[in-house]
Design an enzyme around this catalytic site. Structure first.
Site, PDB file in Angstrom:
ATOM      1  N   LEU A 137     -11.149  -0.192   4.663  1.00  0.00           N
ATOM      2  CA  LEU A 137     -10.916   1.644   4.487  1.00  0.00           C
ATOM      3  C   LEU A 137     -11.015   2.621   3.905  1.00  0.00           C
ATOM      4  O   LEU A 137     -11.125   3.630   3.365  1.00  0.00           O
ATOM      5  CB  LEU A 137      -9.806   2.128   5.954  1.00  0.00           C
ATOM      6  CG  LEU A 137      -9.794   3.864   6.113  1.00  0.00           C
ATOM      7  CD1 LEU A 137     -11.048   3.510   7.432  1.00  0.00           C
ATOM      8  CD2 LEU A 137      -8.646   3.224   7.357  1.00  0.00           C
ATOM      9  N   GLY A 186      -6.206   6.546   0.307  1.00  0.00           N
ATOM     10  CA  GLY A 186      -5.821   5.620   0.755  1.00  0.00           C
ATOM     11  C   GLY A 186      -5.479   6.422   2.589  1.00  0.00           C
ATOM     12  O   GLY A 186      -5.591   5.927   3.575  1.00  0.00           O
ATOM     13  N   ILE A 194      -9.037  -4.933  -0.643  1.00  0.00           N
ATOM     14  CA  ILE A 194      -9.583  -4.586   0.871  1.00  0.00           C
ATOM     15  C   ILE A 194      -8.945  -6.554   0.587  1.00  0.00           C
ATOM     16  O   ILE A 194      -8.992  -7.400   0.176  1.00  0.00           O
ATOM     17  CB  ILE A 194     -10.750  -4.617   1.310  1.00  0.00           C
ATOM     18  CG1 ILE A 194     -11.435  -3.582   0.210  1.00  0.00           C
ATOM     19  CG2 ILE A 194     -11.508  -5.197   2.480  1.00  0.00           C
ATOM     20  CD1 ILE A 194     -10.966  -2.081   1.362  1.00  0.00           C
ATOM     21  N   ASP A 226      -3.117   1.349  14.160  1.00  0.00           N
ATOM     22  CA  ASP A 226      -1.803   1.075  15.435  1.00  0.00           C
ATOM     23  C   ASP A 226      -1.841  -0.335  16.224  1.00  0.00           C
ATOM     24  O   ASP A 226       0.206  -0.665  15.791  1.00  0.00           O
ATOM     25  CB  ASP A 226      -1.754   2.343  16.757  1.00  0.00           C
ATOM     26  CG  ASP A 226      -1.952   3.508  17.119  1.00  0.00           C
ATOM     27  OD1 ASP A 226      -1.852   4.055  15.632  1.00  0.00           O
ATOM     28  OD2 ASP A 226      -2.685   4.129  17.215  1.00  0.00           O
ATOM     29  N   GLY A 275      22.642 -15.011  -6.165  1.00  0.00           N
ATOM     30  CA  GLY A 275      22.969 -14.698  -7.251  1.00  0.00           C
ATOM     31  C   GLY A 275      21.578 -15.099  -8.430  1.00  0.00           C
ATOM     32  O   GLY A 275      20.944 -14.691  -8.365  1.00  0.00           O
ATOM     33  N   GLU A 310      -1.415   0.105   5.555  1.00  0.00           N
ATOM     34  CA  GLU A 310      -1.597  -0.460   6.966  1.00  0.00           C
ATOM     35  C   GLU A 310      -0.950   0.867   7.074  1.00  0.00           C
ATOM     36  O   GLU A 310      -0.182   1.857   8.608  1.00  0.00           O
ATOM     37  CB  GLU A 310      -1.442  -0.998   7.976  1.00  0.00           C
ATOM     38  CG  GLU A 310      -2.149  -2.320   7.843  1.00  0.00           C
ATOM     39  CD  GLU A 310      -3.044  -3.594   8.728  1.00  0.00           C
ATOM     40  OE1 GLU A 310      -2.557  -3.243   9.882  1.00  0.00           O
ATOM     41  OE2 GLU A 310      -3.115  -4.551   9.026  1.00  0.00           O
ATOM     42  N   GLU A 321       6.205   6.779   4.108  1.00  0.00           N
ATOM     43  CA  GLU A 321       5.899   8.007   4.797  1.00  0.00           C
ATOM     44  C   GLU A 321       5.180   8.477   5.804  1.00  0.00           C
ATOM     45  O   GLU A 321       6.089   9.685   6.075  1.00  0.00           O
ATOM     46  CB  GLU A 321       5.365   8.749   3.471  1.00  0.00           C
ATOM     47  CG  GLU A 321       6.636   8.519   1.717  1.00  0.00           C
ATOM     48  CD  GLU A 321       6.740   7.615   1.563  1.00  0.00           C
ATOM     49  OE1 GLU A 321       6.038   6.319   1.906  1.00  0.00           O
ATOM     50  OE2 GLU A 321       7.828   7.316   1.085  1.00  0.00           O
TER      51      GLU A 321
END
Ligand SMILES: Cc1cc2nc3c(=O)[nH]c(=O)nc-3n(C[C@H](O)[C@H](O)[C@H](O)COP(=O)(O)OP(=O)(O)OC[C@H]3O[C@@H](n4cnc5c(N)ncnc54)[C@H](O)[C@@H]3O)c2cc1C
Length: 379
Positions: free
Chosen positions: A124, A130, A156, A240, A339, A363, A367
């Site tokens: 996508l 994006g 991808i 989703d 540490g 995915e 935000e």
């Protein structure tokens, strides 16, 4: 709501056992060498874990969404790179099972489940889009009995090894935004599909992440998945579900970081006692556990809602947001508890932090999850 069925427990046990025996011993090595874990992925396919929520008649395990989330969590406890490639392949297979024609499903789902398609990819994102797929530039135009795809995809997962890729392209003018997108099934080796070199990443280094070029890439008319112009809906629905997988991945990484922090804090001594006896360390451990449990409950709620067939967009976004942001904090605290040793490559703490970091990005960034949640809240 969260009681597990016998099948879910079986999938969880199966994934846990394989992860502990086969994946965990290799995780540090494949992170360092960026070696593609083909034998591990083959093993996962043999166990039915590449198509967990895909109907059995299509070769899947038919075990449901909760089982998928539990398995991804177990795999991620051992190796986050393996977990994301498994998660994406499951998502691709489920998307084909959900939107594909009889022929498309029959052609690809059994191969994704069995490992004959080593992986499935979800293409996508692009170099210039994006979060905002509506700004996509890749186009597909009809030429007789074929579609001709031109454009580029970015970051991808798994595409070097994918037997089939879901590729989104614009089939209507740019003004139509997200309404002008369609989704295509592009098979490995299709002329005009060029897979670029693997990216050099901060974390999940054994996961294959590559750019794609589509240069007059011709696919048959029946490679269209779903309706022409229906691509955005397919992407959002797939994401989703995918977000439940990424929540599970984040929870798995965080669980490992916590377990190692508990063991280390009991073992490491300072000022005459184990550091676990210091309240400052105890509070960190307490917060880590509370956040992991809360993230798991959110992920399980989203999984059950999806299984019931209702809307779960907001719940999946909440699970993904909370699990990923918590995982980053937890893994950062784990490095602190360890540490100076925590900063060294000899111990897994630094790998967990590098691996967790991407879960707030792919995915849908944190935000974007907040946008989705706010939309639901204000509805
Ligand atoms: C390791 C890795 C693997 C990936 N695998 C895949 C894959 O398999 N398939 C695939 O398609 N993609 C994949 N991606 C891409 C990933 O999904 C995108 O990076 C992500 O969606 C963000 O898009 P972007 O990087 O273009 O950031 P941008 O969209 O350019 O955003 C940049 C920043 O602006 C913020 N921002 C953008 N819009 C808004 C807004 N409206 N409000 C507030 N803030 C905003 C973002 O949250 C982010 O912080 C992968 C990425 C990585 C790093």
């Amino acid at each position: 709501m969260f009681a597990l069925s016998e099948t879910e427990r079986l999938v969880q046990r199966t994934a846990r056992d394989f992860a502990a025996r086969v994946i965990a011993p290799k995780a540090a090595e494949i992170d360092a060498s960026e070696a593609f874990p083909s034998h591990i992925l083959r093993g996962l396919a043999d166990l039915g874990l590449m198509a967990i929520n895909v109907p059995t008649e299509l070769g899947g395990a038919g075990a449901g969404v909760m089982a998928y989330a539990l398995a991804i969590q177990e795999i991620a406890r051992a190796c986050a790179s393996t977990a994301v490639m498994t998660s994406v392949t499951n998502m691709v297979s489920e998307t084909i099972a959900r939107f594909g024609t009889h022929t498309q499903k029959g052609l690809h789902c059994p191969k994704l489940a069995s490992g004959e398609h080593v992986l499935g990819s979800f293409a996508l994102s692009e170099p210039d889009s994006g979060s905002d797929p509506g700004a996509m530039r890749t186009t597909a135009r009809r030429d007789g009995a074929q579609w001709v795809i031109d454009g580029a995809k970015q970051w991808i997962t798994g595409a070097t090894y994918a037997g089939v890729l879901l590729v989104w392209a614009r089939t209507a003018p740019a003004e139509t935004g997200s309404r002008g997108l369609s989704c295509f099934l592009v098979e490995k080796g299709t002329r005009g599909l060029r897979v670029g070199p693997p990216e050099d990443k901060m974390g999940i280094r054994a996961s294959n992440t590559v750019p794609l070029e589509l240069d007059a890439c011709r696919v048959p008319a029946d490679a269209l998945l779903g309706d022409e112009g229906g691509g955005f809906k397919i992407a959002m629905e797939a994401l989703d579900g995918g977000r439940i997988g990424i929540s599970a991945q984040a929870i798995g990484i965080a669980r490992s970081a916590l377990a190692e922090s508990i063991a280390y804090s009991k073992d490491r001594h300072a000022f005459g006692g184990a550091i676990a006896s210091q309240q400052a360390i105890q509070w960190k451990l307490a917060d880590m556990q509370a956040h992991i449990d809360a993230a798991e409950l959110l992920a399980m709620r989203a999984a059950r809602l999806k299984e019931r067939g209702g809307r779960y967009t907001r719940e999946a976004a909440m699970a993904k947001l909370f699990a990923s942001e918590s995982a980053v904090r937890i893994c950062n605290d784990a490095v602190q508890i360890h540490g100076g040793y925590g900063y060294m490559r000899d111990l897994p703490a630094e790998r967990h932090l590098r691996d967790a970091r991407v879960t707030t990005i792919y995915e849908g960034t944190s935000e974007i999850q907040r946008l989705v949640i706010a939309r639901g809240v204000l509805e």
